[in-house]
Design a protein around this motif. Structure first.
Motif, PDB file in Angstrom:
ATOM      1  N   ILE A 125     -36.645  32.802  20.118  1.00  0.00           N
ATOM      2  CA  ILE A 125     -36.143  33.824  21.036  1.00  0.00           C
ATOM      3  C   ILE A 125     -37.175  34.938  21.182  1.00  0.00           C
ATOM      4  CG2 ILE A 125     -34.389  35.622  21.356  1.00  0.00           C
ATOM      5  CD1 ILE A 125     -32.379  33.681  20.037  1.00  0.00           C
ATOM      6  N   PRO A 130     -39.146  37.531  28.949  1.00  0.00           N
ATOM      7  CA  PRO A 130     -37.903  38.309  29.074  1.00  0.00           C
ATOM      8  C   PRO A 130     -36.727  37.544  29.682  1.00  0.00           C
ATOM      9  CG  PRO A 130     -39.694  39.288  30.373  1.00  0.00           C
ATOM     10  CD  PRO A 130     -40.263  38.136  29.647  1.00  0.00           C
ATOM     11  N   ILE A 131     -36.973  36.761  30.714  1.00  0.00           N
ATOM     12  CA  ILE A 131     -35.870  36.017  31.344  1.00  0.00           C
ATOM     13  C   ILE A 131     -35.424  34.883  30.444  1.00  0.00           C
ATOM     14  CG2 ILE A 131     -35.231  34.555  33.304  1.00  0.00           C
ATOM     15  CD1 ILE A 131     -37.086  36.314  35.018  1.00  0.00           C
ATOM     16  N   GLU A 132     -36.382  34.128  29.906  1.00  0.00           N
ATOM     17  CA  GLU A 132     -36.031  33.028  29.014  1.00  0.00           C
ATOM     18  C   GLU A 132     -35.338  33.552  27.757  1.00  0.00           C
ATOM     19  OE1 GLU A 132     -37.866  29.055  26.884  1.00  0.00           O
ATOM     20  OE2 GLU A 132     -39.244  30.585  27.609  1.00  0.00           O
ATOM     21  N   ARG A 133     -35.772  34.699  27.248  1.00  0.00           N
ATOM     22  CA  ARG A 133     -35.131  35.294  26.066  1.00  0.00           C
ATOM     23  C   ARG A 133     -33.655  35.570  26.341  1.00  0.00           C
ATOM     24  NH1 ARG A 133     -37.843  40.160  25.471  1.00  0.00           N
ATOM     25  NH2 ARG A 133     -39.678  38.889  25.065  1.00  0.00           N
ATOM     26  N   HIS A 134     -33.374  36.111  27.526  1.00  0.00           N
ATOM     27  CA  HIS A 134     -31.987  36.382  27.905  1.00  0.00           C
ATOM     28  C   HIS A 134     -31.189  35.079  27.991  1.00  0.00           C
ATOM     29  CE1 HIS A 134     -28.601  38.310  29.840  1.00  0.00           C
ATOM     30  NE2 HIS A 134     -28.650  37.400  30.786  1.00  0.00           N
ATOM     31  N   LEU A 135     -31.778  34.042  28.593  1.00  0.00           N
ATOM     32  CA  LEU A 135     -31.092  32.756  28.717  1.00  0.00           C
ATOM     33  C   LEU A 135     -30.857  32.101  27.357  1.00  0.00           C
ATOM     34  CD1 LEU A 135     -32.906  31.297  31.847  1.00  0.00           C
ATOM     35  CD2 LEU A 135     -30.565  32.164  31.720  1.00  0.00           C
ATOM     36  N   ARG A 137     -30.512  33.644  24.441  1.00  0.00           N
ATOM     37  CA  ARG A 137     -29.431  34.396  23.774  1.00  0.00           C
ATOM     38  C   ARG A 137     -28.076  34.027  24.360  1.00  0.00           C
ATOM     39  NH1 ARG A 137     -32.711  39.935  23.929  1.00  0.00           N
ATOM     40  NH2 ARG A 137     -33.833  39.719  21.972  1.00  0.00           N
ATOM     41  N   PHE A 138     -28.024  33.877  25.676  1.00  0.00           N
ATOM     42  CA  PHE A 138     -26.790  33.481  26.346  1.00  0.00           C
ATOM     43  C   PHE A 138     -26.346  32.096  25.855  1.00  0.00           C
ATOM     44  CE2 PHE A 138     -24.566  31.397  29.881  1.00  0.00           C
ATOM     45  CZ  PHE A 138     -23.530  32.297  30.073  1.00  0.00           C
ATOM     46  N   ASN A 139     -27.271  31.129  25.820  1.00  0.00           N
ATOM     47  CA  ASN A 139     -26.939  29.787  25.317  1.00  0.00           C
ATOM     48  C   ASN A 139     -26.431  29.854  23.882  1.00  0.00           C
ATOM     49  OD1 ASN A 139     -27.673  28.558  27.682  1.00  0.00           O
ATOM     50  ND2 ASN A 139     -29.577  27.727  26.916  1.00  0.00           N
ATOM     51  N   ARG A 141     -24.990  32.326  22.334  1.00  0.00           N
ATOM     52  CA  ARG A 141     -23.670  32.960  22.282  1.00  0.00           C
ATOM     53  C   ARG A 141     -22.573  32.043  22.850  1.00  0.00           C
ATOM     54  NH1 ARG A 141     -24.948  37.334  24.759  1.00  0.00           N
ATOM     55  NH2 ARG A 141     -24.177  36.792  26.813  1.00  0.00           N
TER      56      ARG A 141
END
Length: 179
Positions: A125, A130-135, A137-139, A141
């Motif tokens: 992570i 930045p975009i992949e990091r958000h995705l 974290r979403f996955n 969660r």
């Protein structure tokens, strides 16, 4: 050097994907009809949203089922596991066995998934853009794992793929212990 006989390839079954794509197209047509006959703003907004969401989604599913079904979805080799993104090859993921902690079944919105448990989740992570990091974290969660394998459109049973993945990971661990 990879032994071709030791590589297993798992494909998507286009027959399992086709009904979803066709359903999306019908819903897009319904949205177009609603857009054409509706006099109010809400009806027109729903029609536009249906066309965008179901029209594009349906085209993507149809394109995947018709044109990409020859490409393996999951490749299991001596080096690791590769999960190929059906629509975006740049999003393909190769995970070496040394990074994999295990595999297990999970569910998301009623669909069965194979969750890929990694040893270096926090590092992966942190090292992402930045975009992949958000995705990621979403996955993590929502699904409980950074990476998943969606099983409903596989040409084999989910149990068969999970068995091959687990056996290959165990084989890697035994080999690593003796080395």
């Amino acid at each position: 050097m990879e032994n071709q006989e030791d590589t297993r390839k798992f494909y998507l079954d286009s027959r399992k994907m086709l009904p979803s794509g066709v359903g999306c197209i019908f819903l897009a047509i319904a949205g177009a009809v609603l857009l054409a006959v509706s006099d109010d703003t809400l009806g027109q907004a729903i029609g536009v949203a249906a066309n965008l969401f179901f029209g594009l989604g349906g085209l993507a599913l149809l394109a995947t089922s018709l044109f990409r079904s020859k490409r393996p979805y999951v490749i299991v080799s001596q080096e690791g596991v590769r999960v190929n993104a059906p629509l975006a090859p740049k999003n393909d993921r190769f995970l070496p066995w040394s990074a994999v902690a295990g595999f297990r079944f999970g569910k998301l919105s009623g669909k069965q998934l194979i969750l890929i448990q990694l040893k270096d989740t926090a590092e992966r992570i942190a090292g992402a853009g930045p975009i992949e990091r958000h995705l990621l974290r979403f996955n993590k969660r929502i699904a409980g794992s950074l990476y998943t394998i969606e099983t409903s459109s596989l040409a084999c049973s989910p149990e068969e793929l999970l068995t091959v993945l687990t056996e290959r990971l165990e084989r890697y661990r035994r080999t690593a212990e003796t080395a």
